[in-house]
Enzyme design. Structure first.
Site, PDB file in Angstrom:
ATOM      1  N   LYS A  75       0.982  -1.363  -0.049  1.00 43.98           N
ATOM      2  CA  LYS A  75       0.088  -0.061  -0.375  1.00 43.98           C
ATOM      3  C   LYS A  75       0.886   1.314  -0.092  1.00 43.98           C
ATOM      4  O   LYS A  75       1.877   1.421   0.290  1.00 43.98           O
ATOM      5  CB  LYS A  75      -0.424   0.382   1.228  1.00 43.98           C
ATOM      6  N   TYR A 132      15.503  32.444   8.229  1.00 43.95           N
ATOM      7  CA  TYR A 132      14.687  33.791   7.673  1.00 43.95           C
ATOM      8  C   TYR A 132      14.229  33.765   9.144  1.00 43.95           C
ATOM      9  O   TYR A 132      14.376  33.313  10.233  1.00 43.95           O
ATOM     10  CB  TYR A 132      12.935  32.927   7.523  1.00 43.95           C
TER      11      TYR A 132
END
Length: 359
Positions: free
Chosen positions: A34, A265
């Site tokens: 899966k 940042y």
């Protein structure tokens, strides 16, 4: 190539053979593929698993199974999550075994099966996860109703117990025992019914509950879900089980940073020492900073994550950006632009855009 994932199919093949050797005689082996084979590539893993001893495949949905059928996979495939009754005809057309927990779906399977033919399904029992499944107390009445359908026949009875390794072992034993009792009751109606409840965690911690079949995902990919198992076996895993996955990104820039200098940042990281830093072209869009499988690496910014360069750790510096991450390579010899960095990442979180290279 600036970033890529290496997947060693020989390792997966060896893992399949090792798991197969660990099973009791006559126990069937479902290889669970899966979520694109846990990020390893469902088709490649499926072919490798089947060629090395797996008896069948397990997907989560009909759509996942359909991709394998279109690629030419002819082995038995079971979709392990229930689907709407409207999909019954597609299950029959593709020859995919559905997981069933409603009489409406059985009725649809039965009505769409051609005269003189049979369509098989897995009857799923809810053992406490509450995702889906027939409630145990309702199983006798459910079976009595299901027995009226002559073309839609249960081939197996399955359950997924709510077991977390080493946390609820007594409860798990009780639920596995109760499931077996229900299975024995069901076999009065369908003597050929197969029972399966063992995923990777159950196989590791309760090998005596293999029943008629096991469905294995994590172990197939070299991932042990249970520390208890490793402790119980004195740290000796199933012989031959290794991880086939490696995610790399190359260094694209190297800079020097002074003590007290800020970076990132909002200048949210301030260097506490003179540093050599390296930038790699991989960030959270690729799956970095999502919780990796390695339990020693925690979720937080800064030096709780690291890459590996020539066998040595290179801690993350500041936060990973969408497409780039900075590493502290101070004191690491031989680091230059183009140097590959091995990175921790949860396999199912890795971006599908990253090239997979199969060995």
């Amino acid at each position: 190539m600036l970033k890529w994932i290496e997947i060693d199919l020989k390792t997966i093949a060896a893992n399949v053979r090792a798991i197969k050797r660990s099973l009791d005689p006559g126990v069937a082996f479902m290889a669970v593929v899966k979520e694109d084979g846990y990020g390893h590539g469902a088709l490649e893993v499926s072919r490798t698993a089947l060629a090395n001893g797996a008896d069948m495949l397990g997907t989560l949905t009909l759509e996942e199974a359909a991709l394998l059928r279109r690629a030419g996979v002819r082995a038995p495939i079971a979709a392990l999550a229930p689907a709407p009754a409207a999909d019954a005809g597609d299950f029959i057309r593709l020859g995919v075994i559905p997981a069933v927990d409603s009489l409406d779906f059985i009725r649809a399977l039965d009505s769409k099966t051609a005269a003189g033919r049979k369509t098989y399904y897995y009857l799923d029992i809810d053992s406490g996860l509450k995702r889906w499944g027939v409630e145990p107390k309702n199983v006798p009445a459910f079976l009595n109703a299901a027995f009226k359908f002559k073309k839609a026949i249960p081939a197996a009875m399955s359950t997924h117990i709510a077991y977390a390794p080493q946390k609820n072992m007594i409860e798990a034993e009780e639920k596995l025992s109760s499931f077996r009792e229900l299975g024995q009751y069901a076999k009065r109606y369908y003597p050929a019914l197969k029972l399966h409840a063992a995923n990777s965690a159950v196989l590791c911690d309760f090998p005596h509950w293999q029943l008629d079949m096991v469905r294995i995902g994590n172990l197939l990919y070299g991932l042990y879900p249970s520390k208890f198992y490793l402790k119980k076996t004195k740290g000796q895993p199933i012989k031959g089980l290794e991880r086939p996955w490696k995610f790399y990104a190359r260094v694209i820039s190297i800079k020097k940073v002074k003590k007290g200098e800020s970076l990132g940042y909002a200048s949210d990281y301030v260097s506490c020492k003179p540093m050599t830093i390296a930038t790699i072209p991989a960030g959270y869009a690729d799956g970095l900073t999502l919780e990796p499988a390695e339990k020693s690496i925690k979720i937080s910014a800064g030096q709780s994550y690291w890459g590996v360069i020539n066998g040595r750790k290179a801690p993350f510096v500041g936060r990973a950006a969408i497409a780039h991450t900075i590493l502290d390579v101070t004191g690491l010899p031989g680091v230059k632009t183009g140097t590959p960095v091995l990175l921790p990442i949860r396999r199912t979180a890795a971006s599908a855009r990253i090239p997979r290279l199969y060995k």
